[in-house]
Each structure stands twice: as C-alpha cells, then as structure tokens.
Design an enzyme around this catalytic site. Structure first.
Site, PDB file in Angstrom:
ATOM      1  N   HIS A   1       0.870  -1.177   0.000  1.00  0.00           N
ATOM      2  CA  HIS A   1       0.000   0.000   0.000  1.00  0.00           C
ATOM      3  C   HIS A   1       0.907   1.227   0.000  1.00  0.00           C
ATOM      4  O   HIS A   1       1.884   1.267   0.753  1.00  0.00           O
ATOM      5  CB  HIS A   1      -0.874  -0.021   1.256  1.00  0.00           C
ATOM      6  CG  HIS A   1      -2.009   0.942   1.227  1.00  0.00           C
ATOM      7  ND1 HIS A   1      -1.817   2.304   1.230  1.00  0.00           N
ATOM      8  CD2 HIS A   1      -3.354   0.759   1.185  1.00  0.00           C
ATOM      9  CE1 HIS A   1      -3.000   2.904   1.194  1.00  0.00           C
ATOM     10  NE2 HIS A   1      -3.943   1.990   1.176  1.00  0.00           N
TER      11      HIS A   1
ATOM     12  N   ARG B   1      -6.964   9.897  -0.096  1.00  0.00           N
ATOM     13  CA  ARG B   1      -6.766  10.385  -1.466  1.00  0.00           C
ATOM     14  C   ARG B   1      -8.086  10.448  -2.222  1.00  0.00           C
ATOM     15  O   ARG B   1      -8.294  11.323  -3.049  1.00  0.00           O
ATOM     16  CB  ARG B   1      -5.744   9.503  -2.190  1.00  0.00           C
ATOM     17  CG  ARG B   1      -4.330   9.772  -1.710  1.00  0.00           C
ATOM     18  CD  ARG B   1      -3.342   8.759  -2.243  1.00  0.00           C
ATOM     19  NE  ARG B   1      -3.344   7.519  -1.468  1.00  0.00           N
ATOM     20  CZ  ARG B   1      -3.458   6.296  -1.975  1.00  0.00           C
ATOM     21  NH1 ARG B   1      -3.566   6.136  -3.283  1.00  0.00           N
ATOM     22  NH2 ARG B   1      -3.461   5.240  -1.194  1.00  0.00           N
TER      23      ARG B   1
END
Ligand SMILES: Cc1cc2nc3c(=O)[nH]c(=O)nc-3n(C[C@H](O)[C@H](O)[C@H](O)COP(=O)(O)OP(=O)(O)OC[C@H]3O[C@@H](n4cnc5c(N)ncnc54)[C@H](O)[C@@H]3O)c2cc1C
Ligand code: SF4
Ligand code: FES
Lengths: 625, 274
Positions: A237, A253
């Site tokens: 990740h 995000r």
C-alpha cells in the site's frame, strides 16, 4: 498438551473474521438445523478485518454500472483475475452490501437517506461504501453481533487450529485446535470445512497487518496438499506511516489528498498517471488517475522517486508527503476522522496543519489457497474464502475496497456450498480422525516441550538452540531484501536459499515456556512455522515468474509476457517438505482480452466518454455523515 | 522461460529501520517495566517481575512488553493484535489506570517505572490475560442485532436512514469491546450481574437505530438489570473510554427511555402507543 477432546458439528469454519462470520451466517440460514463451529485464535471482533478503514465496493448508484466495476477489477488485476469469478463477484456485491446494511452496519449516508459512496484507487466511478473511515470495524462488529442471533453457531474462541483432519477417503472433516486457556488439543469435526484465516503480511517486517496475520490457514491447506496460487503477488500500500506501518487509508486520497516529493512536486504525473490538476479544480480528484491510480503503480513510483533521490529522509527511512491540508478541518473530521487520530497519535502530526509522512508498506496477499469459482478446493469437503483464498478476483493487484466486499460475497458462497456439501454427504467413521488429533497433540508436545526440545534450549544442549524472534527477524529481512517491490533472479534465489536455511534451523527452536495454559510462545512458534512455508511459496513462485505484472516487478524481466504467463502459478508442497513444485493454470478469460493497462488521460479506454470530467465525489461535501 | 541474472538492486524498501515488532533501541537509556505475573499451573499467588527495557521515544507500552517476550522472557503472556487502537485486545492497567497499551507511550511515563497489571474487575487467566467469558455473555444478553421481520430481504435496496438519524446512535456504535470501562466502573466490581457500560451502550445503540424494531424486546432485558438503576452516573467509564463512546451518557439516556417505557406500559395496554 493434554489428550484430545472431540466436538462434532455439521460444518466447521476456521477463522472468525469477516469471511468466517459471513460464512457462518450463510450456513445458519441455509440450514437452521445445522450446527456450525467457528474456530478462531482470537475473539472474532479482534480479527484483522477490524482495521480496514476506507470502504467496500459495490455498484449501487444509477451513475455506475456492473460492467465498469468488472472492467476496473480486471484491468486493475493486470488481467490475471479469472473473469467468470469477477463477474460473479461484481453481480453479487450490491446484494451483499445491502444485506450488511440490513444487519445494522452504520454506512455513511446521503441527505436523502441512501448510502454514500466515495472514489477509490483504480475505480472509474465512485462506488465505495464507507462507514466514515472505520469501515472494517463496523462491518466486523455488525457481522459478529448478527451471529449472536443464531443459537446454532457454536464459537470456539481462542482456539488455535494447527492441522486439517482428512479421513481415509481423503475428505476434509475438521481441524485439530489448541484451546488456549487449557492447552487441550481438540478435534473439531464436521461434514465440511471452510478456511477463513486471513492473510500473511507478517512474513514481512514492515506491514499494516496485525500480529495474527501469519498465514496459518494457507499453511494448513498447503500441508494437506492444496496448492497455494499466485503467491508472488504481494500488495504494497503506498501510504503507511513510517516506523509503525500503520495504514493511512486510500480514502484520504479519495477525498482529495495529494502526494508530493521533497520538492513539493506531485511526482505521479511524471509516471504516466495523468495530469496534476490543481486541488481547487472541480475535476480533482480524478478517478483512475494520479493519486487515484492503482496501488502497485503508486508504490513502484515511490521507489523510483527514492532511487532518483527525490524522497524525504527521516529517522524512520525515506518518505513522501501525503498532504490533506486543503481539505480543511471540517471535512477531515467528518470523512476521515480516524486518519487524523492515527496521524496525531502515532506520527505526532496533525494533518489539518501538516502533511503526513508516508511510504509503501506490505498490506495484502493477492494469492492464497487455490479454490475454484465455487470457493471449493481440490480436497472434497474443503472450502476457503477471504484473504486466505485465491478465487481469483484480485489477480496481480487488488483494487482497494474490493477485499471487504470479497469477504461477503465469497464468505456467503463458501458457506452455502459447504452447507450443501454437508447435506449431501452423510457422516462417516470418526475413529481415525480422533486419533489424528491425538497424534497432532503428541507431535506438538514432542517438538516443543519434550526433554530433547528443552535440551536444545539449554546451554549444554548441543548449542543449536534458536529463538523465535531471531528466526522471524531473519525471515523478515530476507523477504524484504529479495521479494519486495522490485525483484530479480538473484534476489529471489537468495531469499529462497535463506528460507531453506531458516526451515532447517527452525527444528532447533526452543521455548522458555513449557506450560499448557495460554502458551502464547508456543502459538508464536507455530505461527512462525506457517510463515516459513508461506514465505517459501512467495519466493519460489516469484523466482519462476520471469515477467513483470501488477505487483510482481522483475527488474530483469520488465515486461508483461502474456504468451508464457497469462497463467496462475500453483505452488504444491513436495514430499520432503522442501522447495515447492510450481505449476501453471491458464487464466479464465470470458469477454475482456488482455489489453494495455492505462491510467490518467486514457484511463477509461473504450469507455472514455463516460464519467470523464464529472469531478468530485458524488457524496460531495458537507451533506453526508 | 529464461532465467538470466540481473544485476540491478532489488530496491529494498524499509531496510535497516525500526519497525514495530522488531524494534531497535535508539539510545542507551532504559526504562523499568514491572509486570504482574501469575500462572495458574505453578503460582499460588501473583507477583511482580521487573524488566529493564531499552527506552525508545516512539514505543508504546505494548512494544516494551513484546520486546521482553521476544528477547528476554518468552513466558510473559498478554493479548494484542492490531497495534493501532482498534482491535480492543490490549487493555491493561498501567500504573493503576485502564488503558490500551498500544496507545500508551513510554514517553509519558519515562524515566519512572511502568507497572503493568491485568484489567481489574475480571478474573485473571494468566499474567496480563483476563477471562472474557462474563463480558461476552453480557454483550449477547442485550440482543445486539437488528430486530425486524424483513431483515434478510434485500430486494427493496437499503433501508433509508438520514444523516441525522445516523448521528443519533453513531457514537454508541464505536465501541471496540476493550473492557476498560468495566475496569473503571465502581458498580461492576460489586454487582456481578450488572450488564455494565459497554453492553448497555450497545443495547442502547440498537434501540436508537431508526432501522430497528426490537426496542421493547431489548428494553425488557436492560430494564430488568437492577444494577443499571444503581449506576450513579459516576461517569468513570466515559472518562477512560478510548473511543469516546460515552457509555455513561448511553446509560442515562436508556434510563430515561426506560422510565418512559415503563410509564407507557403502566398506563396504556401493551401494543397501544408508539
Ligand atoms: C489496515 C488495513 C486496512 C484495510 N482496509 C481495507 C479497505 O478499506 N477496504 C478493503 O476492501 N480491504 C481493506 N483491507 C483488507 C481487508 O481488510 C482484509 O483483506 C480482510 O479484512 C481479511 O478478512 P478475512 O476474514 O479474510 O481475515 P481476518 O479478518 O484477518 O480474519 C482471520 C480470522 O482467522 C482466524 N485465524 C487465523 N489463523 C488461525 C488459526 N491458526 N486458528 C484459528 N483461527 C485462526 C483469526 O482469529 C481471525 O478470526 C485492509 C487491510 C488492512 C490490514
Ligand atoms: S465503551 Fe469504550 S471503554 Fe467500554 S469497552 Fe467500549 S470502547 Fe472500551
Ligand atoms: S493491539 Fe489492538 S487495540 Fe491495542
């Protein structure tokens, strides 16, 4: 290890996380007369599903389409997913998500009372359901609390499964498990078995995974003869906190957070991931572009920036910055409050005022126990679901928010199929199974508690004594060095050799604790043995796959090679327990032939016209909980 | 399939750095941990055992315990998993306060010794591990699930719930079952039957959920807990709760709701009214 006590049920589930609990409810509903055993090494609500933050994908909004979810998943997987399984998954997802809503999951809502969805990496349209940024926590607790309604779900909490029990006909009938409180080894028996034991991130040193994610179920299935599929595909990740590896969810995000290097540049635009739109541009954040590209690519970009000397040096290593400041305090508190809490507590950073230092971190195992599109393994009566299984819908790279949905869809499917198998296949003899469990208890006693095992641990005992933590740390180092984001033949071979050495040394492992009650040093030793087997399949499968695809990037073979490798790797245990044998099986392609994997400007490929420029999340601002 | 060698580096990420679980000390300083030790097979009485642990500013108490277990004494027994304050496993008494050890930083105790004990008000299994049997029974007792006839019928899509309706119970749904509130509660210690803060807050969470139809069923259980009425709103539970669930507030609301319900049942025949 005292002698075995035997418990009999209709279906045995090993694992009480999201997948295991969903399976348990499916069985209880399928046949209310059935007794369902749920064996878990921790209380179910401690399972690692609890940490999932961002959300779960399922097509629900009129602006979305099943076709798009399928295409995003397949392209995100770099075409290594089986397309029949993906179609099933995407079609079943909405119903499963609604079912969980009916069971009480507190999904975030739109003003009209419908569920809210947010954008996620690699997804063309916002389709990720969320409960603020504690989605996995709420899902797990909703599922667990719902199981309390069913009198026929019998829990074996804090029971550590060590072995699958197969009868003479080769059919799986249960597991041997240590009851932690007493140290008793039980045979928990049924007419079919489902493994739902989660992932194996703890094979690596720097991971978002909790202590319990040690690949036990994968190792148990492997030792019973089932292949581990596509194990070379490990997801990093892109945004973990340095030092601890605590995850900062992709939802940050999805809500508009940006990634910048030491020069303040949104470096992703230098890697064919699209154009860096200003954060005030209504089209930001753009789906399937820039910060909402897929995880494999974003993590790879980080390494390239690091090699180019454009990352930021800290005492915990190189980082880039995840900047959320432009979102403002109100939005951060409403949509991603846990991100703020974690950053404050564990990094000493308030994201309202400062950017968060982040770096790639091992997160998820795409591969797992080889099952077909019905969640069945090659062993009669044995099923698997959740992160430990490989159906495969995740292929070479899982899209964020597909895993939580996978737990529901395939947990339920495995439950129904295991229940049907149990109904169609009546009871057989028990005797052999009980003695197998007794033998297993004896094996553990001999290996870890016997005079010989103790002598290995004493100063005069031949000196070869090994401490768990030492072996574990060496394994971690070998995996990170040789099987990380970028790999090559040499690095992988070294890792394979190192693991073989560690497996030999493991025979001399010695414990401080030779007592029965709550012996967590013993379980740590058993977990290490699972990790060694799982790690070995990762390294060997990676060495054999001489191409680059999704999360598996070979510096010596930088291109995807569909001629040779549009295929799942299958790692089989060999007789002597040494290096696995690797075979391949073609990927199932139904309607979507392999294509170029593009993000950014042409991310939509043939569907370019749709959705482009629609801008911000549909659950835009202010109005949702 | 060719297997030629490549010379490029494998791009190690995270090399040689401190990571959770395999911590590296940053300086020479140490801190003392005094751990509560008790083994049911060998010990008649509990005792304390001291360990010197390398001091690291970034460490939480849990890291120090793990360091001891890994490097010094494998017999030390405790529960943990997530190390991010959400699985609820690692609650212990630290210097007399119930805390999540994965969220309690050594730097807030240094240079003084840190004394770690199992959560009070629970039977000890071994060392820092307590029995959860009673707690689990209490959770189950409040029927913490959606009660309505069409709960398994998904054909109509999601049950609607406005953000305002969600806000009515959201806080009470944040409980991680860490049991710190039970260790802090003066009533739990005395009244064995008391459902206790987390379980009552959970029952209340479902009662306040606009989608649920099971309130009266659940209230029957909650109201029959005489100890609930004995809760004097000391509020210690809400003070120690790491997730701001405010179980004390939930209990007060439940009492008010209960008094109302009781009144309705008394003056109106069952079934009439809301
Ligand atoms: C920090 C984090 C955030 C994430 N966020 C998201 C997200 O936003 N969206 C998304 O889709 N996915 C996310 N994921 C991935 C997803 O959460 C996991 O893949 C998923 O929850 C795994 O669920 P599971 O049921 O397969 O396993 P788990 O929840 O890990 O459960 C495994 C179960 O098996 C039991 N078990 C294991 N070994 C044994 C044994 N030997 N004996 C007995 N029992 C055993 C354990 O006790 C446990 O009950 C995230 C993952 C992490 C780590
Ligand atoms: S109410 Fe708070 S303190 Fe009590 S168990 Fe839940 S989270 Fe822990
Ligand atoms: S280890 Fe999970 S809450 Fe502390």
């Amino acid at each position: 290890m005292s002698h075995a006590a035997t418990e009999q049920h209709d279906v045995v589930i090993v694992g009480g996380g999201g997948a295991g609990l969903r399976a348990a409810i499916a069985i209880a509903e399928e046949n209310p007369a059935f007794s369902v055993a749920c064996v878990s090494k921790v209380y179910p609500m401690r399972s690692h599903t609890v940490t999932a933050e961002g959300g779960a994908a399922g097509v629900i909004k009129p602006s979305d389409s099943l076709e798009d979810h399928i295409y995003d998943t397949i392209s995100g997987a770099d075409w290594l997913a089986d397309q029949d399984a993906v179609e099933y998954f995407v079609h079943r997802a909405p119903e499963e998500m609604v079912q969980l809503e009916h069971w009480g999951c507190p999904w975030s809502r739109m003003p009209d009372g419908s569920v809210a969805v947010r954008p996620f990496g690699g997804m063309k349209i916002e389709r990720t359901w969320f409960a603020a940024d504690k989605t996995g926590f709420h899902m797990l607790h909703s599922l667990f609390q719902t199981t309390l309604k069913y009198g026929n779900i019998v829990r074996y909490d804090e029971h550590f499964a060590t072995k699958l029990l197969l009868d003479d006909a080769g059919r799986c009938r249960g597991c041997a498990a240590i009851e932690l409180r007493t140290g008793t080894v039980r045979a928990v028996l049924g007419r079919s078995v489902i493994i739902c034991t989660g992932g194996a991130g703890k094979a690596f040193p720097f991971t978002t995974n909790g202590a319990i994610k040690t690949g036990d179920g994968m190792a148990m299935a492997y030792r019973a003869g089932v292949a581990l599929k596509d194990m070379e595909f490990i997801q990093y990740h892109p945004t973990g906190l340095p030092g601890t590896g605590i995850l900062i969810t992709e939802a940050s995000r999805g809500e508009g957070g940006i990634l910048v290097n030491k020069d303040g540049r949104r470096y992703l635009e230098d890697y064919d991931l699209g154009e860096a739109l200003d954060v005030s541009d209504p089209r930001h954040p753009q789906k399937r572009a820039m910060e909402l590209g897929p995880r494999d690519k974003l993590s790879q970009c980080f390494v390239k920036e690091m090699w180019a000397g454009r990352t930021i040096r800290t005492k915990d290593g190189e980082v880039v910055h995840l900047d959320l400041r432009h979102l403002g305090e109100a939005k951060i508190d409403r949509r991603i409050p846990f991100v703020r809490e974690l950053a404050r507590n564990y990094a000493g950073i308030d994201p309202v005022h400062q950017p968060i230092p982040v770096r790639p971190v091992v997160h998820y195992v795409m591969g797992g126990i080889d099952v077909n599109s019905e969640s069945a393994t090659d062993i009669a009566g044995l099923y698997a679901a959740g992160e430990c299984a490989c159906v495969s819908i995740n292929g070479a790279n899982r899209l964020g928010s597909n895993s939580l949905t996978e737990l529901l869809v395939f947990g339920a499917q495995a439950g129904r199929n295991a229940a049907r198998f149990a109904m169609e296949n009546p009871d057989l003899e028990l005797g052999g199974l009980e003695s197998q469990a007794r033998d297993e208890g004896e094996r553990i006693r001999r290996a870890y508690f016997s005079a010989g095992a103790r002598r290995a641990g004493s100063a005069d005992g031949g000196g070869a004594s090994e401490r768990i933590a030492v072996l574990r740390n060496e394994l971690h180092e070998a995996m990170e060095d040789g099987a990380g984001i970028y790999r090559n033949q040499e690095s992988l071979e070294k890792t394979c050799d190192k693991i073989a050495e560690l497996k030999e040394r493991y025979a001399n492992v010695s414990l401080d604790d030779h007592t029965n009650s709550f012996n967590t040093e013993l379980t740590a030793a058993l977990e290490l043995s699972s990790l060694l087997d799982v790690a070995e399949t990762i390294a060997h499968s990676g060495r054999e796959r001489t191409e680059s695809r999704g999360s598996h990037q070979r510096l010596d073979h930088p291109d995807r090679d569909d001629d040779d490798f549009l295929a799942h790797s299958l790692a089989f245990r060999t007789e002597d327990g040494g290096a696995p044998r690797i075979e391949y099986r073609p990927v199932t392609i139904t309607k979507w032939p392999p294509g170029a994997r593009t993000y950014g400007a042409d991310s939509g490929l043939k569907r370019e016209a749709e959705g482009s420029g629609t801008g911000g999340p549909s659950a835009a601002d202010g109005n949702t909980e | 399939m060719s297997k030629e060698r490549a010379s490029a580096s494998a791009g190690r990420v995270g090399s040689g750095e401190q990571v959770a679980g395999s911590p590296v000390a940053t300086d020479e300083r140490t801190i003392t941990l005094e751990l509560f030790r008790y083994h049911p097979e060998t010990d008649a009485e509990p005792r304390f055992q001291s360990y010197e642990v390398p001091y690291n500013e970034d460490w939480v108490v849990l890291d120090a315990i793990n360091w001891i277990k890994d490097h010094v004494d494998g017999t030390v027994t405790h529960r943990w998993s997530c190390r991010m304050g959400v699985c609820g496993s690692c609650g212990m008494m630290v210097n007399g306060e119930p805390v999540l050890t994965c969220a309690a930083f050594l730097k807030s105790y240094f240079p003084f010794a840190v004394r770690v004990e199992p959560l009070v008000n629970f039977p000890v299994e071994r060392d820092l591990v307590v029995s959860m049997d009673g707690f689990m029974d209490k959770l189950e007792a409040v029927k913490p699930y959606m009660i309505r006839d069409d709960v398994n019928d998904t054909s109509g899509g999601e049950f609607r719930q406005s953000p305002a309706e969600l806000a009515k119970y959201k806080q009470f749904s944040m409980c991680i079952n860490c049991m710190l509130c039970y260790a802090a509660c003066p009533v739990v210690g005395h009244e064995e039957g008391f459902l206790g803060p987390a379980a009552l807050a959970l029952g209340h969470r479902y009662n306040k959920d606009s989608r649920d139809h099971g309130r009266s069923e659940r209230m029957d259980v909650m109201l029959s807990d005489e100890a609930m009425w004995g809760c004097t709103f000391v509020g210690e539970c809400s003070v120690v709760c790491p997730k701001h669930v405010d179980p004390a507030g939930a209990i007060q609301q439940a009492k008010a709701m209960g008094a109302q319900e009781y009144f309705k049942a008394f003056v109106m025949p069952k079934g009439a009214g809301a």
